[in-house]
Write an enzyme that holds these catalytic residues in place. Structure first.
Site, PDB file in Angstrom:
ATOM      1  N   GLY A  61       0.837  -1.206   0.000  1.00 24.54           N
ATOM      2  CA  GLY A  61       0.000   0.000   0.000  1.00 24.54           C
ATOM      3  C   GLY A  61       0.870   1.254   0.000  1.00 24.54           C
ATOM      4  N   HIS A  62       1.857   1.276   0.890  1.00 29.14           N
ATOM      5  CA  HIS A  62       2.770   2.424   0.937  1.00 29.14           C
ATOM      6  C   HIS A  62       3.524   2.565  -0.392  1.00 29.14           C
ATOM      7  CE1 HIS A  62       2.758   1.321   5.402  1.00 29.14           C
ATOM      8  NE2 HIS A  62       2.396   2.587   5.428  1.00 29.14           N
TER       9      HIS A  62
ATOM     10  N   GLN B 180      -0.702  11.556  17.443  1.00 29.16           N
ATOM     11  CA  GLN B 180      -1.968  10.988  16.958  1.00 29.16           C
ATOM     12  C   GLN B 180      -2.367   9.694  17.682  1.00 29.16           C
ATOM     13  OE1 GLN B 180      -0.312  10.624  12.879  1.00 29.16           O
ATOM     14  NE2 GLN B 180      -1.400   8.676  12.778  1.00 29.16           N
TER      15      GLN B 180
ATOM     16  N   GLY C 248      -3.602   7.439   1.123  1.00 27.31           N
ATOM     17  CA  GLY C 248      -4.392   6.259   0.768  1.00 27.31           C
ATOM     18  C   GLY C 248      -5.861   6.424   1.122  1.00 27.31           C
TER      19      GLY C 248
ATOM     20  N   LYS D 206      -7.524   4.015   2.007  1.00 26.80           N
ATOM     21  CA  LYS D 206      -7.699   3.090   3.132  1.00 26.80           C
ATOM     22  C   LYS D 206      -8.081   3.871   4.387  1.00 26.80           C
ATOM     23  CE  LYS D 206      -6.282  -0.216   6.189  1.00 26.80           C
ATOM     24  NZ  LYS D 206      -5.670   0.574   7.212  1.00 26.80           N
TER      25      LYS D 206
ATOM     26  N   MET E  24      -4.305  -3.999   3.215  1.00 24.12           N
ATOM     27  CA  MET E  24      -2.950  -4.000   3.794  1.00 24.12           C
ATOM     28  C   MET E  24      -2.862  -2.948   4.874  1.00 24.12           C
ATOM     29  SD  MET E  24      -0.324  -4.776   0.803  1.00 24.12           S
ATOM     30  CE  MET E  24      -0.440  -6.303  -0.096  1.00 24.12           C
TER      31      MET E  24
HETATM   32  P1  AMP Z   1       0.516   4.777   7.634  1.00 21.38           P
HETATM   33  O1  AMP Z   1       1.971   4.468   7.545  1.00 21.38           O
HETATM   34  O2  AMP Z   1      -0.329   3.622   8.075  1.00 21.38           O
HETATM   35  O3  AMP Z   1       0.241   6.060   8.384  1.00 21.38           O
HETATM   36  O4  AMP Z   1       0.033   5.059   6.146  1.00 21.38           O
HETATM   37  C1  AMP Z   1       0.693   5.977   5.329  1.00 21.38           C
HETATM   38  C2  AMP Z   1      -0.130   6.207   4.092  1.00 21.38           C
HETATM   39  O5  AMP Z   1      -0.323   4.962   3.422  1.00 21.38           O
HETATM   40  C3  AMP Z   1      -1.526   6.757   4.401  1.00 21.38           C
HETATM   41  O6  AMP Z   1      -1.868   7.738   3.424  1.00 21.38           O
HETATM   42  C4  AMP Z   1      -2.399   5.540   4.287  1.00 21.38           C
HETATM   43  O7  AMP Z   1      -3.733   5.830   3.917  1.00 21.38           O
HETATM   44  C5  AMP Z   1      -1.699   4.791   3.162  1.00 21.38           C
HETATM   45  N1  AMP Z   1      -2.054   3.367   3.213  1.00 21.38           N
HETATM   46  C6  AMP Z   1      -1.900   2.524   4.257  1.00 21.38           C
HETATM   47  N2  AMP Z   1      -2.395   1.305   3.943  1.00 21.38           N
HETATM   48  C7  AMP Z   1      -2.877   1.391   2.679  1.00 21.38           C
HETATM   49  C8  AMP Z   1      -3.502   0.478   1.791  1.00 21.38           C
HETATM   50  N3  AMP Z   1      -3.761  -0.779   2.126  1.00 21.38           N
HETATM   51  N4  AMP Z   1      -3.867   0.924   0.578  1.00 21.38           N
HETATM   52  C9  AMP Z   1      -3.635   2.207   0.202  1.00 21.38           C
HETATM   53  N5  AMP Z   1      -3.029   3.110   0.979  1.00 21.38           N
HETATM   54  C10 AMP Z   1      -2.659   2.713   2.205  1.00 21.38           C
END
Ligand code: AMP
Length: 283
Positions: free
Chosen positions: A36-37, A61, A147, A149, A184
């Site tokens: 995803g990242h 957060q 994302g 998500k 993910m």
């Molecule tokens: P995080 O590291 O969880 O804060 O996520 C960083 C970025 O990755 C954020 O913009 C999330 O929305 C995006 N993200 C995390 N998981 C996914 C996924 N499965 N599909 C798309 N984007 C994602």
């Protein structure tokens, strides 16, 4: 790939890129990269000359009883993955630099922050908006990639950019899923094999909502009851919310009569998972 851990150095590097006429994309993350990242990074690279990826587990957060200390971290693997997709700069500041003694300013979104995840995670979105605004000031991007998500996060950040006249284009990327459908998430690493099986109910319930809509169902209470049954049929699950809401205001709807977001938050054991889909897209 450059690795920058100092705020002032990052600011002058971004300034230099802008002066050289480059467009800059930012992908803000908390690390522990999965596909995803990496997808966000690929999209960033398509849209800009230079890609900056930030890795920062943002203490602001997390609530006092949440998983800040346990949140998974693996900087070496993250750097390798970021380099493989062609990231130009990784920005990884310390919490002490981001929140020095005396720090007290925060950004909030009056209504949007209090809905969905904001109900069980008070203060969470103030933390998200504040750190994202800081990252924008530090990396000075032309566009930033998030994302879908984290649908509420994407919505609130888009609102902040509009409300505060930030000259940054926000790009949303669809949810990236495991082959079995689970969205993910870095937090999936907390799940035991049995909990992971239970977590499949989230995607199954999103799919069921799509099927019910296709069969003509428009009544939210009926749809919500069917989805809750699928989720609660599984062991380890506890529902935080099953929300059908307006795509920009996030206000709850009772009848689907246009594009609607179906957002879920479910505890699977001790792990809180979220997922969503859009129903009646484009209508
Ligand atoms: P995080 O590291 O969880 O804060 O996520 C960083 C970025 O990755 C954020 O913009 C999330 O929305 C995006 N993200 C995390 N998981 C996914 C996924 N499965 N599909 C798309 N984007 C994602």
């Amino acid at each position: 790939m450059e690795i920058i851990d100092n705020i002032h150095e990052m600011q002058s590097r971004s300034e230099a890129l802008k002066m050289a006429g480059h467009s800059v994309a930012l992908v803000p993350t908390m690390g522990f990269f999965h596909e995803g990242h990496l997808e966000l990074m690929r999209v960033g690279k398509i849209h800009a000359d230079d890609l900056v990826v930030s890795i920062f587990v943002n203490p602001m957060q997390f609530g006092p009883s949440e998983d800040y200390a346990e949140y998974p971290r693996d900087m070496d693997s993250d750097l390798e993955k970021a380099e493989r997709v062609g990231t130009g700069i990784v920005f990884c500041p310390t919490a002490e630099q981001m929140y020095p003694d005396g720090f007290q300013t925060k950004i909030g979104a009056e209504k949007l922050s209090g809905r969905l995840c904001g109900i069980s995670r008070p203060g969470h979105f103030d933390g998200v908006l504040t750190v994202v605004a800081k990252l924008f000031h530090i990396t000075k991007p032309h566009l930033a990639i998030f994302g879908q998500k984290d649908y509420q996060q994407l919505t609130i950040i888009s609102r902040m950019v509009k409300d505060l006249n930030m000259d940054i284009r926000i790009v949303g990327v669809p949810v990236v899923r495991e082959p079995d459908g689970i969205a993910m998430s870095s937090r999936n690493s907390y799940l035991s094999p049995d909990e992971r099986k239970s977590a499949l109910c989230m995607k199954q319930s999103l799919d069921l909502a799509g099927e019910m809509y296709a069969r003509g169902e428009r009544r939210v209470p009926e749809m919500r009851a069917a989805l809750e049954r699928i989720i609660l049929d599984q062991p380890f699950t506890e529902i935080d919310y099953v929300s059908f809401c307006h795509p920009t205001t996030l206000e709850e709807v009772e009848v689907i009569d246009g594009e609607t977001v179906l957002a879920l938050a479910v505890m699977v054991g001790k792990t809180r998972l979220i997922d969503n889909c859009i129903i009646a897209k484009g209508q």
